[in-house]
Design an enzyme around this catalytic site. Structure first.
Site, PDB file in Angstrom:
ATOM      1  CD  GLU A 130      -2.641   1.379   2.521  1.00 42.05           C
ATOM      2  OE1 GLU A 130      -2.874   2.529   2.955  1.00 42.05           O
ATOM      3  OE2 GLU A 130      -3.037   0.339   3.098  1.00 42.05           O
ATOM      4  CG  ASN A 225      -4.914  -5.951  10.198  1.00 39.57           C
ATOM      5  OD1 ASN A 225      -5.474  -7.052  10.203  1.00 39.57           O
ATOM      6  ND2 ASN A 225      -5.420  -4.907  10.809  1.00 39.57           N
TER       7      ASN A 225
END
Length: 284
Positions: A130, A225
């Protein structure tokens, strides 16, 4: 022993969208390339590979032509789209809408900073897919900050526009903002770009972790995450164990436990957590 699966665990909607797009394309036309692992979970990657999804890197992309390539939820920098156009490659763009909106916001911020000699700063993990896509919106000039204390590269005499990778901790982001403000930049704007799904997930997970005697957290080894949420769990439930799959379970972890919980990252498939639950019920 009671075994519970966290109802709030598993894929965020961006990952659901990307995997759904891959499955649809594979069912319609067969073979499909994916630029990088579609999700940071090796079990799910292997499942989709068995259905015909082939993972490639950017070097390989530049060697292909006349084929179909999936862009995963993490998004891509502008040069990927230019390469695809030059090579006559059809892109199946499954960029998460939240990531796409952030890319566009950073591009506008970059244009603003270019006009006044300022800088774009991104709070994120260097090299993360990302972040690569976000940095690409600035022609690779953005300053990447990996922790709230990692601010040496910021020039506080220049205007600053600050953004966060969508999956970072909101609490850490707030600390970073405070640290930058303490240096007194004259023109500083910080944008709230942490995904609400990720931010709210920590609070939901805290409640679940407190409700069980042992927590088994399922996440891929390369899931940012997943590791963030696992460490968050350990603070409220010390008997938390991180695994990538059911084969890593150890019976001694659940000895004497009345309730064992299973949770996972936003990149952990439900079927994998069900598999872990099945193994726990066998060994209990």
């Amino acid at each position: 022993m009671e075994v519970r699966i966290d109802d709030n665990a598993g894929y965020c909607f961006g990952v659901v969208k990307a995997i759904g797009a891959a499955e649809e394309e594979l069912s319609r036309k067969g073979a499909l390339y994916c630029l990088g692992d579609i999700v940071h979970n090796s079990a799910e990657v292997e499942r989709l590979k068995s259905e015909g999804l082939e993972v490639i890197d950017h070097r390989r992309l530049g060697q292909l032509s006349g084929c179909r390539v999936l862009i995963r939820a993490h998004g891509e920098p502008p040069e990927t789209y230019r390469t695809a156009k030059e090579r006559n490659i059809e892109l199946i763009d499954a960029t998460c809408p939240i990531v796409l909106a952030l890319q566009q916001r950073i591009r506008r911020g970059y244009d603003e900073m270019q006009a006044v000699g300022g800088q774009v700063v991104i709070f994120g993990k260097p090299g993360h897919a990302e972040v690569v896509g976000l940095t690409g919106q600035t022609g690779g000039t953005a300053v990447i900050v990996s922790s709230p204390d990692d601010i040496e590269a910021i020039d506080f005499t220049k205007p600053v526009r600050l953004y966060s990778q969508t999956t970072k901790s909101r609490d850490e982001y707030r600390t970073l903002i405070a640290n930058i403000e303490a240096h007194g930049p004259a023109d500083f704007v910080a944008y709230d770009t942490v995904c609400n799904r990720v931010a709210n997930r920590a609070r939901e997970l805290e409640e679940f972790a407190r409700s069980v005697d042992v927590l088994i957290f399922v996440a891929g080894a390369n899931s940012s995450n997943g590791h963030y949420l696992y460490e968050y769990c350990r603070k409220v439930q010390p008997a938390t164990h991180l695994i990538a799959g059911a084969d890593q379970l150890k019976p001694e972890w659940v000895d004497g436990a009345r309730a064992v919980g299973i949770s996972g990252a936003t990149s952990t498939p439900r079927w994998l957590m069900e598999e872990v639950a099945g193994r726990l019920r066998v060994i209990s």
